[in-house]
Design an enzyme around this catalytic site. Structure first.
Site, PDB file in Angstrom:
ATOM      1  N   ASP A 115      -9.854   2.287   2.662  1.00 49.39           N
ATOM      2  CA  ASP A 115      -9.821   1.549   3.928  1.00 49.39           C
ATOM      3  C   ASP A 115     -10.474   2.315   5.078  1.00 49.39           C
ATOM      4  OD1 ASP A 115      -8.612  -0.836   3.156  1.00 49.39           O
ATOM      5  OD2 ASP A 115      -6.595  -0.047   3.391  1.00 49.39           O
ATOM      6  N   LYS A 131       0.805  -1.225   0.000  1.00 50.64           N
ATOM      7  CA  LYS A 131       0.000   0.000   0.000  1.00 50.64           C
ATOM      8  C   LYS A 131       0.840   1.278   0.000  1.00 50.64           C
ATOM      9  CE  LYS A 131      -3.951  -2.173   2.273  1.00 50.64           C
ATOM     10  NZ  LYS A 131      -4.921  -2.100   3.371  1.00 50.64           N
TER      11      LYS A 131
END
Length: 271
Positions: free
Chosen positions: A100, A66
């Site tokens: 997220d 990420k």
């Protein structure tokens, strides 16, 4: 021609993203398919360029990719601020997003957990931790980030402090920190299959007014959540964060609102 989507990560075999996205594509009669691909950080750039060249619709990124993706794709303002990307879209170059934090927020709100004004202890300082810390600080929570490497937590907290209240520390005082917290969030891989006996805390560390949220979803009920139930705390499983962040990615890629209930059923069946 069928459009391919996928999730890149290492490890990635545990991911239930293919289950939920493929179920959504079938429900909506879309000629698309979603696969999991094992990709290491050093190969991420080649993998993303290859996916784009082959006409992929988009990909999700999971551990440990990420933050590495920031060096490769054009991040939107939220992902750039968070410092992590979990969704890449190929419609116009390579655009990076982070869904997220919103997934975590919607999960807790669904369980009637108040974020604004709450003391939130986040354990871990990786990509998911960054997203949740930024989102919840922005929403008015007081954030403490605790991490095995204390300096990493302090550095992250200093960044999060740009949007709200945050401080970082090591794990030495985690029992005291939990006692002062309203919400405890596990953003580590402790307890994830196959090492299911791992936990950041036990029942004796918790109190009945605590909400314990484990973003690990395989197994669905981690040891941490079992310990939370023993303590009389509210236990929140991680599959809805997966589903809600996935739904946001689905909309980014396709412009279509996905069937949340179908996605949830697929994830639960897979677990």
């Amino acid at each position: 021609m069928r459009t391919v989507f996928g999730v890149f990560g290492d490890p990635v075999a545990h991911s239930k993203s293919p289950d939920m996205h493929n179920a959504a594509f079938r429900e909506l009669d879309m000629d698309c398919i979603y696969h999991a691909f094992r990709v290491s950080p050093e190969n991420l750039k080649d993998a993303l360029l290859g996916a784009r060249a082959m006409g992929f619709g988009g990909v999700n990124l999971t551990v440990p990719l990420k933050q590495e993706a920031l060096k490769i794709v054009e991040a939107d303002s939220l992902a750039a601020g968070i410092g992590a990307i979990n969704t890449v879209d190929f419609k116009d170059g390579m655009k990076g997003y982070n869904t997220d934090g919103l997934g975590a927020k919607r999960t807790l709100e669904e369980k009637d957990v108040t974020i604004k004004g709450s003391n939130v202890l986040i354990v871990g300082a990786g990509g998911a931790s960054r997203a949740i810390a930024f989102q919840f600080a922005k929403d008015g929570a007081d954030i403490i980030i605790a991490n095995r490497t204390e300096q990493k937590a302090i550095n992250l907290a200093s960044e999060v402090a740009a949007v709200g209240s945050a401080r970082g520390c090591g794990l030495e005082s985690i029992k005291e920190l939990i006692a002062e917290s309203d919400i405890l969030i596990n953003c580590t891989t402790l307890g994830m299959h196959p090492n299911t006996e791992g936990t950041i805390a036990t029942a004796e560390d918790m109190h009945p007014d605590l909400t314990v949220f484990d973003i690990v979803y395989n197994p669905l009920e981690t040891r941490l959540l079992k310990e939370a139930k023993k303590a009389g705390a509210k236990a929140v499983t991680g599959e809805m964060m997966l589903i809600y962040q996935g739904a946001e990615a689905f909309k980014i890629w396709t412009g279509v609102e996905p069937p949340i209930n179908v996605m949830k059923k697929a994830v639960l069946e897979g677990l």
